[in-house]
Design an enzyme around this catalytic site. Structure first.
Site, mmCIF file in Angstrom:
data_model
loop_
_atom_site.group_PDB
_atom_site.id
_atom_site.type_symbol
_atom_site.label_atom_id
_atom_site.label_comp_id
_atom_site.label_asym_id
_atom_site.label_seq_id
_atom_site.Cartn_x
_atom_site.Cartn_y
_atom_site.Cartn_z
ATOM 1 N N CYS A 155 -69.110 -53.057 -56.735
ATOM 2 C CA CYS A 155 -67.759 -53.049 -56.189
ATOM 3 C C CYS A 155 -67.841 -52.452 -54.793
ATOM 4 C CB CYS A 155 -66.785 -52.280 -57.083
ATOM 5 S SG CYS A 155 -67.112 -50.510 -57.209
ATOM 6 N N HIS B 167 -59.319 -45.551 -56.543
ATOM 7 C CA HIS B 167 -60.340 -44.665 -55.998
ATOM 8 C C HIS B 167 -60.548 -45.022 -54.536
ATOM 9 C CE1 HIS B 167 -62.269 -48.253 -57.666
ATOM 10 N NE2 HIS B 167 -63.187 -48.137 -56.718
#
Length: 636
Positions: free
Chosen positions: A391, A554
């Site tokens: 990611c 995040h």
């Protein structure tokens, strides 16, 4: 210079996508108005003076208000939508024509103004006065914008629309309207199909239809003729995957109205731009000569939709316009495909190229080719000893996905290591990479030689089981159980503290929810203040919604320097908050440093892969209940 051109292109893409995003969610309302218009106006199929009174209020009030609300909501969720609708009302009343262009201006402005106001007062309102300030600020600012739009924007847009309508009529009179296809057809394929149709042609066409009962402008972009002609040429003269998929694509395009499904076929051989351009010119010329047109926008641009909003007596002209465009496109495309010396293009590569040019994921590209390379005949499971989840930052979604697949690999007895990392850190010798769909292009660019699997739900993707089955059938099995490398450097009780779990929260937008999670991490001493904005930025890059009613906001990869120590915040939102179309009831704010959060995150991933556990956590009445549920996975 190249960087400047790229910046301009990205800017145009975003603007075009934003315009279409204001209209597309409200297409149902456009269709309802179009059908009522076609059925009950004086020149309609079943004239009814009483029911025809619905037409004007819908086009003057309902449709612009919906667009204005949607535009504001795109900027700042529901609160932005409300202020955007209030601001739009001023521009509606301030003009005598339908204010589609005006609503596209005032809706986003309303959302932007209230967003900036909320940011300016964040943390400055005394406890107990939040609701009072929220309600009055939206009402006062919305009212001011409504007055300004009434006095300034409405009259200005009316003048502009009048000029545009006059220009269209002039083009019809001198016979140059068909030449607009030289711009429209390439712009459709490159990235602006919905923006052209709903952002430019529809507002002008609606005003023209109010005066004459129909408008040819509704068919300039929506005519399926050029596309079906091209796809028919591929059916007869194409090669390989393109020829096999063309019939299905033709059905989706012609009857379903999804035009972008034929764009990759053009991109495989750019000479085919000529075919769709000439088809478009021929179709518009035919419509101009025969007096074709529709009473309202045809959306989606399918042959069925066109027939439904064709005024009585215009069927021959409209059918002829579609048929001529299809024939010309078919003939020209056939000649190009038969005489072209270039190699047969890669349909998957062209589909990906189309998505990159559009600046967002295509909803139909998957109908043409498989999303992942596991179907590649050269894929050899025996050579796979490492699966990498990737990611943007390598600390959140990829870690959760890796935890779930690692568990499945262990249960299957496979001698394969599963790990996670940031896309920028993918090793050049990676063999199998798993990413979210929106990030797959970046991963392919980083390691083009790897096999890439795209998933849209890290928590419950069926592709995990497909991969395990494929690997097991090739007998990639261990002789003895392997021990996972998991050596956290930080105590779990410090990573997830009781005071970092919040129950029964309520948020008006995902941005508000992410900021709340970020504030918990800041107050807990896990991250610096700047990490909050990095969390917002990360979610804007690719959604942090993981599926199963779970989101894990995040920071970006660049924000890792703002992480002081690993920490996790859990926010329960029983009524849910929208994360890009996914209802989120559990939010896990994450900050990761040196892998200290991975054991907790792994437990969360395994727990949340079962909807039964998610349901228990989303309805838990105490912090202890949530800790017990996560702890049961942590201790396994």
């Amino acid at each position: 210079m190249a960087q400047q051109e790229k910046g301009v292109k990205v800017g145009v893409q975003k603007f075009g996508n934003f315009l279409s995003s204001m209209v597309m969610p409200n297409i149902g309302a456009f269709i309802a108005w179009g059908l009522i218009t076609a059925l009950f106006i004086e020149a309609g199929w079943f004239p009814n003076e009483e029911l025809a009174t619905l037409v004007d209020p819908m086009v003057k009030y309902l449709l612009p208000l919906l667009i204005g609300y949607t535009g504001g909501k795109l900027i700042y969720d529901t609160r932005g939508g409300v202020v955007g609708a209030i601001a739009t009302m001023g521009v509606i009343v301030g003009a005598d024509i339908p204010m589609f262009l005006g609503s596209m201006i005032m809706g986003p402005i309303g959302g932007w103004v209230i967003k900036k106001f909320d940011q300016a007062i964040e943390g400055k309102i005394k406890t107990g006065f939040e609701m009072l300030v929220n309600n009055f600020s939206s009402g006062i600012l919305g009212g001011i914008l409504a007055i300004l739009s009434y006095l300034l924007i409405g009259p200005g847009v009316s003048v502009l629309t009048g000029w545009l309508v006059t220009g269209v009529e002039w083009m019809l009179d001198v016979g140059v309207l068909p030449l607009t296809s030289i711009l429209i057809e390439p712009a459709k394929i490159l990235f602006l199909n919905n923006a052209i149709n709903h952002g430019v042609l529809s507002p002008i066409g609606i005003e023209q239809a109010k005066q004459t009962g129909e408008s040819i402008l509704f068919l300039l972009e929506a005519n399926p003729g050029p596309g079906i002609g091209l796809l028919l040429a591929y059916c007869f003269f194409g090669k390989g995957t393109a020829r096999r998929t063309a019939p299905g694509a033709g059905i989706i395009h012609f009857f379903g109205g999804i035009h972008e499904i034929y764009f990759p076929y053009v991109l495989m051989n750019p000479l085919l731009f000529i075919a769709v351009i000439l088809g478009g010119i021929s179709g518009v010329f035919t419509l101009s000569v025969l007096g074709g047109g529709l009473v309202s926008p045809a959306s989606p641009g399918s042959f069925i939709a066109i027939m439904l909003v064709t005024p009585a007596g215009n069927y021959f002209a409209n059918i002829a316009g579609v048929l001529v465009a299809a024939i010309v496109s078919f003939v020209v495309a056939s000649l190009i495909l038969k005489t072209s010396k270039s190699k047969d293009g890669d349909l998957e590569e062209a589909s990906q190229k189309m998505q990159e040019m559009k600046g967002k994921k295509s909803s139909v590209a998957g109908a043409l080719v498989a999303n992942d390379n596991m179907t590649n005949e050269n894929f050899d499971p025996k050579n796979v000893d490492l699966v990498i989840f990737a990611c943007d930052a390598g600390m959140g979604s990829s870690a959760m996905g890796a935890s779930l697949l690692r568990k499945k690999v262990k249960e299957a007895g496979l001698n394969i290591k599963v790990t996670n990392t940031a896309i920028s850190n993918l090793p050049s010798d990676a063999k199998l990479v798993i990413t979210q769909e929106e990030l797959t292009p970046r991963a392919k660019q980083q390691v083009p030689g790897a096999y890439h699997i795209s998933v849209d739900n890290f928590l419950s993707s069926p592709k995990y089981d497909e991969l395990i089955h494929r690997l097991k059938t090739e007998d990639v099995v261990v002789e003895k159980e392997t021990k996972e490398e998991n050596t956290p450097t930080q105590d779990n009780q410090d990573v997830l503290k009781r005071e970092n779990i919040f129950l029964n929260q309520n948020f008006s937008s995902k941005e508000e929810a992410i900021r709340f999670a970020g504030r918990v991490l800041v107050d807990g001493g896990y991250v610096e203040e700047s990490y909050i904005e990095a969390m917002i930025e990360r979610d804007q890059m690719t959604t942090t919604y993981m599926g199963n009613d779970v989101a894990i906001p995040h920071g970006t990869e660049e924000a890792k320097k703002s992480v002081l120590k690993s920490g996790v915040a859990i926010i329960q939102v029983p009524d849910g908050v929208d994360f890009d179309g996914g209802k989120t009831r559990l939010i896990f704010g994450i900050a990761g440093k040196e892998g200290g959060h991975l054991e907790i995150l792994s437990a969360i991933a395994v727990t949340c892969s079962e909807m039964e556990n998610v349901e228990k956590m989303a309805t838990a009445k105490t912090v202890d209940e949530i800790l017990d549920i996560i702890g049961s996975s942590l201790n396994k």
